[in-house]
Scaffold this motif. Structure first.
Motif, PDB file in Angstrom:
ATOM      1  N   ASP A  15       0.825  -1.214   0.000  1.00 15.44           N
ATOM      2  CA  ASP A  15       0.000   0.000   0.000  1.00 15.44           C
ATOM      3  C   ASP A  15       0.861   1.267   0.000  1.00 15.44           C
ATOM      4  O   ASP A  15       0.510   2.259  -0.644  1.00 15.44           O
ATOM      5  CB  ASP A  15      -0.961  -0.004   1.201  1.00 15.44           C
ATOM      6  CG  ASP A  15      -2.177  -0.894   0.934  1.00 15.44           C
ATOM      7  OD1 ASP A  15      -2.389  -1.251  -0.254  1.00 15.44           O
ATOM      8  OD2 ASP A  15      -2.902  -1.235   1.885  1.00 15.44           O
ATOM      9  N   GLN A  17       3.771   1.489  -1.401  1.00 10.51           N
ATOM     10  CA  GLN A  17       4.304   1.625  -2.772  1.00 10.51           C
ATOM     11  C   GLN A  17       3.221   2.098  -3.741  1.00 10.51           C
ATOM     12  O   GLN A  17       3.501   2.888  -4.649  1.00 10.51           O
ATOM     13  CB  GLN A  17       4.904   0.298  -3.238  1.00 10.51           C
ATOM     14  CG  GLN A  17       6.229  -0.011  -2.544  1.00 10.51           C
ATOM     15  CD  GLN A  17       6.717  -1.428  -2.819  1.00 10.51           C
ATOM     16  OE1 GLN A  17       6.633  -1.912  -3.933  1.00 10.51           O
ATOM     17  NE2 GLN A  17       7.215  -2.084  -1.796  1.00 10.51           N
ATOM     18  N   LEU A  18       1.995   1.622  -3.527  1.00 14.61           N
ATOM     19  CA  LEU A  18       0.886   2.089  -4.381  1.00 14.61           C
ATOM     20  C   LEU A  18       0.660   3.587  -4.197  1.00 14.61           C
ATOM     21  O   LEU A  18       0.427   4.312  -5.171  1.00 14.61           O
ATOM     22  CB  LEU A  18      -0.403   1.323  -4.043  1.00 14.61           C
ATOM     23  CG  LEU A  18      -0.533  -0.066  -4.686  1.00 14.61           C
ATOM     24  CD1 LEU A  18      -1.678  -0.830  -4.061  1.00 14.61           C
ATOM     25  CD2 LEU A  18      -0.748   0.054  -6.201  1.00 14.61           C
ATOM     26  N   LYS A  19       0.770   4.036  -2.946  1.00 14.50           N
ATOM     27  CA  LYS A  19       0.605   5.454  -2.656  1.00 14.50           C
ATOM     28  C   LYS A  19       1.710   6.250  -3.364  1.00 14.50           C
ATOM     29  O   LYS A  19       1.450   7.286  -3.988  1.00 14.50           O
ATOM     30  CB  LYS A  19       0.661   5.673  -1.140  1.00 14.50           C
ATOM     31  CG  LYS A  19       0.382   7.093  -0.713  1.00 14.50           C
ATOM     32  CD  LYS A  19       0.230   7.170   0.816  1.00 14.50           C
ATOM     33  CE  LYS A  19       0.119   8.612   1.275  1.00 14.50           C
ATOM     34  NZ  LYS A  19       1.287   9.064   2.041  1.00 14.50           N
ATOM     35  N   CYS A  21       3.269   5.361  -6.014  1.00 16.70           N
ATOM     36  CA  CYS A  21       2.965   5.313  -7.456  1.00 16.70           C
ATOM     37  C   CYS A  21       1.937   6.382  -7.828  1.00 16.70           C
ATOM     38  O   CYS A  21       2.088   7.078  -8.835  1.00 16.70           O
ATOM     39  CB  CYS A  21       2.379   3.952  -7.836  1.00 16.70           C
ATOM     40  SG  CYS A  21       3.606   2.693  -8.154  1.00 16.70           S
ATOM     41  N   ARG A  22       0.900   6.487  -7.002  1.00 18.65           N
ATOM     42  CA  ARG A  22      -0.148   7.488  -7.291  1.00 18.65           C
ATOM     43  C   ARG A  22       0.422   8.911  -7.177  1.00 18.65           C
ATOM     44  O   ARG A  22       0.115   9.777  -7.995  1.00 18.65           O
ATOM     45  CB  ARG A  22      -1.336   7.314  -6.330  1.00 18.65           C
ATOM     46  CG  ARG A  22      -2.203   6.107  -6.662  1.00 18.65           C
ATOM     47  CD  ARG A  22      -3.525   6.144  -5.882  1.00 18.65           C
ATOM     48  NE  ARG A  22      -3.315   6.025  -4.446  1.00 18.65           N
ATOM     49  CZ  ARG A  22      -3.252   4.877  -3.787  1.00 18.65           C
ATOM     50  NH1 ARG A  22      -3.421   3.733  -4.420  1.00 18.65           N
ATOM     51  NH2 ARG A  22      -3.047   4.849  -2.481  1.00 18.65           N
ATOM     52  N   GLY A 153       5.211   3.372 -14.378  1.00 19.84           N
ATOM     53  CA  GLY A 153       4.454   3.492 -13.129  1.00 19.84           C
ATOM     54  C   GLY A 153       3.178   2.665 -13.166  1.00 19.84           C
ATOM     55  O   GLY A 153       2.832   1.994 -12.192  1.00 19.84           O
ATOM     56  N   ASN A 154       2.498   2.694 -14.316  1.00 15.79           N
ATOM     57  CA  ASN A 154       1.260   1.921 -14.458  1.00 15.79           C
ATOM     58  C   ASN A 154       1.527   0.426 -14.368  1.00 15.79           C
ATOM     59  O   ASN A 154       0.743  -0.323 -13.772  1.00 15.79           O
ATOM     60  CB  ASN A 154       0.590   2.240 -15.804  1.00 15.79           C
ATOM     61  CG  ASN A 154      -0.037   3.623 -15.798  1.00 15.79           C
ATOM     62  OD1 ASN A 154      -0.243   4.216 -14.736  1.00 15.79           O
ATOM     63  ND2 ASN A 154      -0.326   4.161 -16.980  1.00 15.79           N
ATOM     64  N   GLN A 157       2.244  -0.403 -10.861  1.00 14.83           N
ATOM     65  CA  GLN A 157       0.987  -0.365 -10.120  1.00 14.83           C
ATOM     66  C   GLN A 157       0.175  -1.640 -10.338  1.00 14.83           C
ATOM     67  O   GLN A 157      -0.399  -2.187  -9.399  1.00 14.83           O
ATOM     68  CB  GLN A 157       0.185   0.851 -10.578  1.00 14.83           C
ATOM     69  CG  GLN A 157      -0.591   1.482  -9.456  1.00 14.83           C
ATOM     70  CD  GLN A 157      -1.081   2.881  -9.800  1.00 14.83           C
ATOM     71  OE1 GLN A 157      -0.593   3.502 -10.741  1.00 14.83           O
ATOM     72  NE2 GLN A 157      -2.042   3.363  -9.068  1.00 14.83           N
ATOM     73  N   LEU A 160       1.695  -4.329  -8.319  1.00 16.08           N
ATOM     74  CA  LEU A 160       1.401  -4.137  -6.892  1.00 16.08           C
ATOM     75  C   LEU A 160      -0.039  -4.516  -6.567  1.00 16.08           C
ATOM     76  O   LEU A 160      -0.318  -5.129  -5.541  1.00 16.08           O
ATOM     77  CB  LEU A 160       1.664  -2.680  -6.495  1.00 16.08           C
ATOM     78  CG  LEU A 160       3.137  -2.278  -6.403  1.00 16.08           C
ATOM     79  CD1 LEU A 160       3.281  -0.765  -6.377  1.00 16.08           C
ATOM     80  CD2 LEU A 160       3.785  -2.890  -5.164  1.00 16.08           C
ATOM     81  N   LEU A 161      -0.947  -4.154  -7.482  1.00 14.39           N
ATOM     82  CA  LEU A 161      -2.355  -4.464  -7.245  1.00 14.39           C
ATOM     83  C   LEU A 161      -2.580  -5.973  -7.220  1.00 14.39           C
ATOM     84  O   LEU A 161      -3.378  -6.477  -6.428  1.00 14.39           O
ATOM     85  CB  LEU A 161      -3.232  -3.794  -8.309  1.00 14.39           C
ATOM     86  CG  LEU A 161      -3.427  -2.283  -8.113  1.00 14.39           C
ATOM     87  CD1 LEU A 161      -4.104  -1.666  -9.332  1.00 14.39           C
ATOM     88  CD2 LEU A 161      -4.204  -1.975  -6.832  1.00 14.39           C
TER      89      LEU A 161
END
Ligand SMILES: [Zn+2]
Length: 248
Positions: A15, A17-19, A21-22, A153-154, A157, A160-161
């Protein structure tokens, strides 16, 4: 080893890392917009200078027409002065001649001043055209650089998802609820290391009983102060590999 705690710790990392990424995607979008506005600024300035040049050129044409019309008038006036019959008529014609000459002088002055401004605007236009060409190329480079970073990045992501999905599926429902709730009320941080005798999120020290339990790493403990899920940072389960890829 407490696999649930390891999964929770990994979920927090995913989470985080996702943050990141965003945030990176938002920063990339802002950078793109900034680059676009920068280029637009130069383009707008060039358009403005071109518009001013067009106006000055058409004014120049008007003035040239006026000078030639005034010259014709002056020639006629001179002819009429040659054929004048009386004093009054002569005085009137002389007055008109004076007016015409004055007007011709004024218009010619305006033309000179205008030509000077046109020359400066043309130099400015030429400079701006070079700048716009350079800036367009620079914008193209920036845009493709940003596009590839956004693409990377996508992809990150998406990875990661999918990792997140695996963790979510392996965690017991009550632990997942606890995690989600903490994420909401504790500014995105549900799981935190315990180290140096304190919670690393809220910096509060632990009573000896909790301190011992944490070091044993057998059950899932929470911080008595901030309620976050704790893991003992220096336990071998967490220090061996990155992303909790511990074995055994
Ligand atoms: Zn705490």
């Amino acid at each position: 080893m407490n696999t649930i705690l390891i999964d929770l710790k990994n979920l927090q990392e995913v989470d985080d890392q996702l943050k990141a990424c965003r945030e990176a995607a938002a920063a990339a979008a802002a950078r793109m917009e900034e680059a676009r506005l920068g280029l637009k600024g130069f383009e707008d300035r060039l358009t403005q200078v071109k518009g001013e040049l067009d106006k000055m050129r058409s004014r120049h044409q008007e003035l040239e027409v006026e000078v030639s019309q005034l010259s014709v008038k002056r020639d006629n006036n001179l002819k009429r002065q040659g054929a004048v019959k009386n004093n009054n008529e002569f005085t009137a014609l002389a007055k008109e001649a004076e007016y015409i000459s004055g007007r011709i002088n004024d218009v010619e002055d305006e033309i000179l001043e205008l030509l000077d401004r046109i020359e400066k605007a043309e130099a400015q236009k030429a400079d701006l055209e070079i700048v716009v060409t350079e800036e367009t190329a620079a914008y193209g480079r920036t845009a493709s650089e940003i596009e590839s970073s956004v693409k990377a990045g996508n992809e990150a992501q998406a990875g990661l998802l999918s990792a997140r999905q695996t963790l979510v599926e392996s965690l017991p429902a009550d632990k997942l609820r606890q995690y989600d709730e903490l994420i909401k009320i504790r500014a995105g941080r549900a799981v935190t290391p315990a180290a140096e005798g304190m919670c690393q999120a809220c910096r509060l020290g632990f009573p000896p009983q909790l301190f011992n339990e944490l070091q044993r790493n057998e059950k899932i403990n929470t911080c008595p102060n901030c309620s976050r899920i704790l893991y003992w940072r220096d336990h071998p389960d967490y220090v061996r590999g990155p992303h909790g890829t511990t074995s055994g």
